[in-house]
Design a protein around this motif. Structure first.
Motif, PDB file in Angstrom:
ATOM      1  N   LEU A  39      -0.291   1.723  -9.731  1.00  0.00           N
ATOM      2  CA  LEU A  39       0.455   1.864  -9.256  1.00  0.00           C
ATOM      3  C   LEU A  39       1.165   2.397  -8.182  1.00  0.00           C
ATOM      4  CD1 LEU A  39       3.018  -0.484  -9.815  1.00  0.00           C
ATOM      5  CD2 LEU A  39       4.125   1.479 -10.896  1.00  0.00           C
ATOM      6  N   HIS A  40       1.642   1.829  -7.087  1.00  0.00           N
ATOM      7  CA  HIS A  40       2.363   2.512  -5.635  1.00  0.00           C
ATOM      8  C   HIS A  40       3.194   1.847  -5.808  1.00  0.00           C
ATOM      9  CE1 HIS A  40      -2.190   4.005  -4.739  1.00  0.00           C
ATOM     10  NE2 HIS A  40      -2.206   2.641  -4.922  1.00  0.00           N
ATOM     11  N   VAL A  41       5.124   2.603  -5.304  1.00  0.00           N
ATOM     12  CA  VAL A  41       5.901   2.374  -5.650  1.00  0.00           C
ATOM     13  C   VAL A  41       6.479   2.950  -4.198  1.00  0.00           C
ATOM     14  CG1 VAL A  41       7.725   2.965  -6.413  1.00  0.00           C
ATOM     15  CG2 VAL A  41       5.891   2.564  -8.238  1.00  0.00           C
ATOM     16  N   VAL A  42       7.559   1.703  -3.658  1.00  0.00           N
ATOM     17  CA  VAL A  42       8.031   1.907  -2.543  1.00  0.00           C
ATOM     18  C   VAL A  42       9.812   1.268  -2.584  1.00  0.00           C
ATOM     19  CG1 VAL A  42       7.043   1.996  -0.523  1.00  0.00           C
ATOM     20  CG2 VAL A  42       7.756  -0.491  -1.204  1.00  0.00           C
ATOM     21  N   THR A  43      11.476   2.009  -2.209  1.00  0.00           N
ATOM     22  CA  THR A  43      12.347   1.912  -2.423  1.00  0.00           C
ATOM     23  C   THR A  43      13.063   0.166  -2.044  1.00  0.00           C
ATOM     24  OG1 THR A  43      13.379   3.721  -1.422  1.00  0.00           O
ATOM     25  CG2 THR A  43      12.190   3.657  -4.472  1.00  0.00           C
ATOM     26  N   ASP A  44      12.585   0.120  -0.879  1.00  0.00           N
ATOM     27  CA  ASP A  44      12.756  -0.675  -0.269  1.00  0.00           C
ATOM     28  C   ASP A  44      12.222  -1.418   0.830  1.00  0.00           C
ATOM     29  OD1 ASP A  44      12.639   0.559   2.499  1.00  0.00           O
ATOM     30  OD2 ASP A  44      14.022   2.403   1.921  1.00  0.00           O
ATOM     31  N   GLY A  45      12.832  -2.444   1.290  1.00  0.00           N
ATOM     32  CA  GLY A  45      12.086  -3.750   2.093  1.00  0.00           C
ATOM     33  C   GLY A  45      11.625  -2.981   2.895  1.00  0.00           C
ATOM     34  N   VAL A  46      12.057  -1.936   4.168  1.00  0.00           N
ATOM     35  CA  VAL A  46      11.406  -1.418   5.331  1.00  0.00           C
ATOM     36  C   VAL A  46       9.675  -0.210   4.636  1.00  0.00           C
ATOM     37  CG1 VAL A  46      12.101   0.513   7.014  1.00  0.00           C
ATOM     38  CG2 VAL A  46      13.313  -1.433   6.682  1.00  0.00           C
ATOM     39  N   ASP A  47      10.413   0.055   3.491  1.00  0.00           N
ATOM     40  CA  ASP A  47       8.908   0.761   3.343  1.00  0.00           C
ATOM     41  C   ASP A  47       7.783   0.181   3.237  1.00  0.00           C
ATOM     42  OD1 ASP A  47      10.178   3.803   3.869  1.00  0.00           O
ATOM     43  OD2 ASP A  47      10.586   4.062   1.971  1.00  0.00           O
ATOM     44  N   ALA A  48       8.547  -0.696   2.317  1.00  0.00           N
ATOM     45  CA  ALA A  48       7.198  -2.008   1.892  1.00  0.00           C
ATOM     46  C   ALA A  48       6.414  -1.950   2.875  1.00  0.00           C
ATOM     47  CB  ALA A  48       8.072  -3.438   1.480  1.00  0.00           C
ATOM     48  N   LEU A  49       6.688  -2.859   3.961  1.00  0.00           N
ATOM     49  CA  LEU A  49       6.609  -2.994   5.424  1.00  0.00           C
ATOM     50  C   LEU A  49       5.267  -2.113   6.192  1.00  0.00           C
ATOM     51  CD1 LEU A  49       8.385  -6.326   6.635  1.00  0.00           C
ATOM     52  CD2 LEU A  49       6.527  -5.925   5.955  1.00  0.00           C
ATOM     53  N   ASP A  50       5.890  -0.899   6.444  1.00  0.00           N
ATOM     54  CA  ASP A  50       5.454   0.392   6.640  1.00  0.00           C
ATOM     55  C   ASP A  50       4.140   0.742   5.443  1.00  0.00           C
ATOM     56  OD1 ASP A  50       7.292   0.302   8.324  1.00  0.00           O
ATOM     57  OD2 ASP A  50       8.498   2.752   7.327  1.00  0.00           O
ATOM     58  N   PHE A  51       3.943   0.515   4.414  1.00  0.00           N
ATOM     59  CA  PHE A  51       2.881   0.947   3.682  1.00  0.00           C
ATOM     60  C   PHE A  51       2.150  -0.516   3.949  1.00  0.00           C
ATOM     61  CE2 PHE A  51       0.811   0.295  -0.582  1.00  0.00           C
ATOM     62  CZ  PHE A  51       0.319   1.355  -1.023  1.00  0.00           C
ATOM     63  N   LEU A  52       2.110  -1.739   3.409  1.00  0.00           N
ATOM     64  CA  LEU A  52       1.091  -2.376   3.756  1.00  0.00           C
ATOM     65  C   LEU A  52       1.041  -2.661   5.194  1.00  0.00           C
ATOM     66  CD1 LEU A  52       3.300  -5.505   2.894  1.00  0.00           C
ATOM     67  CD2 LEU A  52       1.639  -4.541   1.536  1.00  0.00           C
ATOM     68  N   GLU A  57       4.463   7.310   7.285  1.00  0.00           N
ATOM     69  CA  GLU A  57       4.074   8.582   5.707  1.00  0.00           C
ATOM     70  C   GLU A  57       3.325   7.920   5.302  1.00  0.00           C
ATOM     71  OE1 GLU A  57       6.502   8.518   2.576  1.00  0.00           O
ATOM     72  OE2 GLU A  57       8.105   7.890   3.813  1.00  0.00           O
ATOM     73  N   TYR A  58       2.658   6.368   4.894  1.00  0.00           N
ATOM     74  CA  TYR A  58       1.655   5.608   4.785  1.00  0.00           C
ATOM     75  C   TYR A  58       0.553   5.579   5.258  1.00  0.00           C
ATOM     76  CZ  TYR A  58       6.036   4.614   2.443  1.00  0.00           C
ATOM     77  OH  TYR A  58       7.802   5.170   1.406  1.00  0.00           O
ATOM     78  N   GLY A  59       0.230   6.119   6.078  1.00  0.00           N
ATOM     79  CA  GLY A  59      -0.903   5.642   7.415  1.00  0.00           C
ATOM     80  C   GLY A  59      -2.333   5.587   6.650  1.00  0.00           C
ATOM     81  N   ASP A  60      -2.456   5.800   5.196  1.00  0.00           N
ATOM     82  CA  ASP A  60      -3.834   6.508   4.257  1.00  0.00           C
ATOM     83  C   ASP A  60      -3.431   5.513   3.175  1.00  0.00           C
ATOM     84  OD1 ASP A  60      -1.855   8.135   3.178  1.00  0.00           O
ATOM     85  OD2 ASP A  60      -3.575   9.345   2.928  1.00  0.00           O
ATOM     86  N   ALA A  61      -2.472   4.263   3.382  1.00  0.00           N
ATOM     87  CA  ALA A  61      -1.784   3.562   2.161  1.00  0.00           C
ATOM     88  C   ALA A  61      -3.359   2.344   1.843  1.00  0.00           C
ATOM     89  CB  ALA A  61      -0.780   2.497   2.099  1.00  0.00           C
ATOM     90  N   PRO A  62      -3.623   2.367   0.828  1.00  0.00           N
ATOM     91  CA  PRO A  62      -4.167   1.579   0.200  1.00  0.00           C
ATOM     92  C   PRO A  62      -4.339  -0.363   0.735  1.00  0.00           C
ATOM     93  CG  PRO A  62      -4.260   2.038  -1.720  1.00  0.00           C
ATOM     94  CD  PRO A  62      -3.339   2.896  -0.922  1.00  0.00           C
ATOM     95  N   ARG A  63      -4.283  -0.505   0.886  1.00  0.00           N
ATOM     96  CA  ARG A  63      -4.246  -2.668   0.706  1.00  0.00           C
ATOM     97  C   ARG A  63      -4.453  -2.891  -0.748  1.00  0.00           C
ATOM     98  NH1 ARG A  63      -4.289  -7.554   4.430  1.00  0.00           N
ATOM     99  NH2 ARG A  63      -4.022  -8.747   2.865  1.00  0.00           N
TER     100      ARG A  63
END
Length: 151
Positions: A39-52, A57-63
């Protein structure tokens, strides 16, 4: 029946939720299930799109295999996040399940108009919440074939 992700490892789930209590309850409910996941958690919509989009900071985030999206978020609400996902060719096939406390018909309708894959209302009772999350896991991580699960 083939166990959805068991053969290829844990599922990556992105939870977009700003309430720490709901984050904790979701984690506990998912941990209580029979499926292994991350489970990966982000706390707002902007961070969600950055993660995706693997920005900052989410440069190596998994899909993620699936996104659990709250509607009431700071900086960018869930409807805006869902619209952005569906407007992005690289993300539009990503399953998005709205997980929110809202039972308003207008929120349900709008989520489906924005092409949410499902709409789940968070029960207030913690035991019922665990049951909802077990059902989510059973369906999304076992029954459904998700994009990228190999041929």
């Amino acid at each position: 029946m083939r166990d959805g992700r068991a053969a290829s490892g844990p599922s990556d789930i992105l939870l977009v939720e700003d309430n720490p209590g709901d984050v904790r309850l979701t984690q506990e409910a998912l941990d209580a299930g029979r499926f292994h996941n991350t489970l990966h958690v982000v706390t707002d919509g902007v961070d969600a799109l950055d993660f995706l989009n693997r920005r900052g900071e989410y440069g190596d985030a998994p899909r993620p295999d699936v996104v659990l999206l709250d509607l009431n978020l700071p900086r960018m609400d869930g409807d805006e996040v869902l619209a952005a996902i569906r407007d992005d060719e690289t993300l539009q096939s990503l399953p998005v399940v709205v997980l929110t406390s809202s039972q308003a018909d207008e929120d349900v309708r709008r989520s489906y108009e924005l092409q949410a894959n499902a709409y789940l209302t968070k029960p207030v009772d913690p035991d019922e919440f665990v049951d909802v999350m077990r059902s989510f896991q059973e369906f999304w991580l076992s029954v459904v074939r998700l994009p990228g699960q190999g041929d």
